[in-house]
Design a protein around this motif. Structure first.
Motif, mmCIF file in Angstrom:
data_model
loop_
_atom_site.group_PDB
_atom_site.id
_atom_site.type_symbol
_atom_site.label_atom_id
_atom_site.label_comp_id
_atom_site.label_asym_id
_atom_site.label_seq_id
_atom_site.Cartn_x
_atom_site.Cartn_y
_atom_site.Cartn_z
ATOM 1 N N ARG A 61 -1.069 -3.945 -5.460
ATOM 2 C CA ARG A 61 -0.639 -2.576 -5.184
ATOM 3 C C ARG A 61 -1.866 -1.698 -4.958
ATOM 4 N N ALA A 62 -1.758 -0.780 -3.987
ATOM 5 C CA ALA A 62 -2.847 0.156 -3.710
ATOM 6 C C ALA A 62 -2.271 1.521 -3.406
ATOM 7 N N ILE A 63 -3.093 2.554 -3.633
ATOM 8 C CA ILE A 63 -2.789 3.925 -3.221
ATOM 9 C C ILE A 63 -3.673 4.265 -2.034
ATOM 10 N N LEU A 64 -3.065 4.849 -1.010
ATOM 11 C CA LEU A 64 -3.809 5.353 0.145
ATOM 12 C C LEU A 64 -3.298 6.750 0.435
ATOM 13 N N THR A 65 -4.073 7.763 0.049
ATOM 14 C CA THR A 65 -3.640 9.151 0.172
ATOM 15 C C THR A 65 -4.698 9.977 0.887
ATOM 16 N N ILE A 125 2.495 -4.391 3.335
ATOM 17 C CA ILE A 125 3.389 -3.316 3.765
ATOM 18 C C ILE A 125 2.740 -1.976 3.433
ATOM 19 N N MET A 126 2.737 -1.054 4.394
ATOM 20 C CA MET A 126 2.332 0.321 4.175
ATOM 21 C C MET A 126 3.590 1.148 3.971
ATOM 22 N N VAL A 127 3.714 1.785 2.795
ATOM 23 C CA VAL A 127 4.884 2.589 2.451
ATOM 24 C C VAL A 127 4.479 4.058 2.424
ATOM 25 N N GLY A 128 5.122 4.886 3.223
ATOM 26 C CA GLY A 128 4.770 6.302 3.247
ATOM 27 C C GLY A 128 5.913 7.171 3.718
ATOM 28 N N LEU A 131 -6.434 -0.858 -6.107
ATOM 29 C CA LEU A 131 -7.310 -0.044 -5.274
ATOM 30 C C LEU A 131 -6.724 1.359 -5.129
ATOM 31 N N LEU A 132 -7.597 2.362 -5.176
ATOM 32 C CA LEU A 132 -7.202 3.756 -5.014
ATOM 33 C C LEU A 132 -8.105 4.381 -3.958
ATOM 34 N N LEU A 133 -7.533 4.759 -2.826
ATOM 35 C CA LEU A 133 -8.307 5.373 -1.750
ATOM 36 C C LEU A 133 -7.773 6.776 -1.467
ATOM 37 N N SER A 134 -8.644 7.767 -1.573
ATOM 38 C CA SER A 134 -8.308 9.148 -1.226
ATOM 39 C C SER A 134 -8.987 9.483 0.098
ATOM 40 N N ARG A 135 -9.027 10.769 0.449
ATOM 41 C CA ARG A 135 -9.689 11.139 1.701
ATOM 42 C C ARG A 135 -11.201 11.024 1.624
ATOM 43 N N SER A 136 -11.735 10.700 0.445
ATOM 44 C CA SER A 136 -13.173 10.438 0.356
ATOM 45 C C SER A 136 -13.526 9.134 1.069
ATOM 46 N N PHE A 137 -12.531 8.273 1.296
ATOM 47 C CA PHE A 137 -12.742 7.081 2.128
ATOM 48 C C PHE A 137 -12.489 7.486 3.570
ATOM 49 N N VAL A 190 0.866 -1.178 0.000
ATOM 50 C CA VAL A 190 0.000 0.000 0.000
ATOM 51 C C VAL A 190 0.901 1.225 0.000
ATOM 52 N N PHE A 191 0.764 2.070 -1.013
ATOM 53 C CA PHE A 191 1.601 3.255 -1.146
ATOM 54 C C PHE A 191 0.835 4.527 -0.810
ATOM 55 N N ASP A 192 1.429 5.367 0.020
ATOM 56 C CA ASP A 192 1.027 6.766 0.065
ATOM 57 C C ASP A 192 1.424 7.369 -1.280
#
Length: 262
Positions: A154-158, A230-233, A199-205, A74-76
């Protein structure tokens, strides 16, 4: 501390039954390419099978104990896949009147409806300005290609907004044809899509990180446990989110970057 393939490893205690490695590029050593660095660290395993260095020029700190098979990363986005400093969080805080040390989003949510709308406009303005200055970290695309070849999710978490997230990722050099099973969309994934990520998660989640809910949601979609992720940020929010969820964490950055100011 020991030198290892042009990377300096410093063991730092984190908690019982786990360990933390601070990994920084050796100034005297020849930097590794992102794929080689990624391969090297994953081969080393660092007590897990689950460490990724996004760029040889960006030191990372890795925390986590032994786990089962690695399933996904999971990537920031801002400051992690992109170079740090594009968004001026100091100016954003000043314009919004956020007290030092207080979370920007939490502060905004406590305001009256009219004030929330005003502050939301300011935040989007600053994010738009950041997009104009944005550039991707060296090796970001190569790292994602390597993870694709390994068939890892792979996912985006921003904490950025949907629009800026999608416009940023649209600039990422990644061919749709490269996506394999690790990049295929989850059954009930968001309609927001990109070939490099499932998966793409923004602050709308909500709730947003550092709450662990986003990572728990991602793991549910991937059908895995948090300790297989793994959370990468690049900020304390990223690390806190991963730890609270039970995931391994990687802190990435460059000497002098203000890791913990947002």
């Amino acid at each position: 501390m020991r030198a290892w393939r042009g990377v300096t490893l410093l063991c730092v205690p984190r908690a019982p039954s786990s360990r933390q490695l601070a990994i920084s590029a050796s100034r005297a050593a020849r930097p590794l390419s992102a794929p080689r660095a990624c391969e090297a660290v994953m081969a080393q395993q660092c007590g897990t099978q689950s460490v990724v260095e996004l760029s040889a020029h960006a030191p990372v700190a890795v925390a986590g104990g032994r786990t089962g098979r690695l399933r996904g990363i999971v990537f920031d986005m801002d400051g992690t896949l992109t170079n740090a400093g594009a968004i001026d969080f100091g100016r954003m805080r000043a314009r919004c009147g956020v007290p030092p040390g207080e979370d920007i989003i939490a502060f905004v949510e406590r305001q009256s409806e009219a004030r929330r709308l005003e502050l939301a406009r300011i935040i989007v303005e600053e994010e738009e300005e950041g997009l104009r200055r944005m550039s991707f970290r060296h090796g970001a695309s190569d790292t994602l290609r390597l993870l694709t070849a390994r068939q890892l999710h792979r996912a985006i978490l921003t904490r950025n907004n949907d629009d800026i997230m999608m416009r940023t990722l649209a600039l990422l050099e990644y061919d749709a044809e490269e996506a394999v099973s690790g990049g295929s969309a989850a059954p009930d994934a968001s309609p927001l899509t990109h070939p490099a990520f499932s998966l793409l998660l923004s602050r709308s989640f909500t709730p947003v990180k550092p709450h662990p809910a986003p990572i728990h949601h991602i793991c549910a979609q991937w059908g895995c446990e948090p300790n297989q992720v793994i959370m990468v940020g690049d900020t304390i929010d990223d690390v806190a989110c991963g730890r609270a969820a039970g995931a391994h964490t990687v802190l990435i950055g460059t000497p002098g970057e203000p890791h913990f100011d947002h």
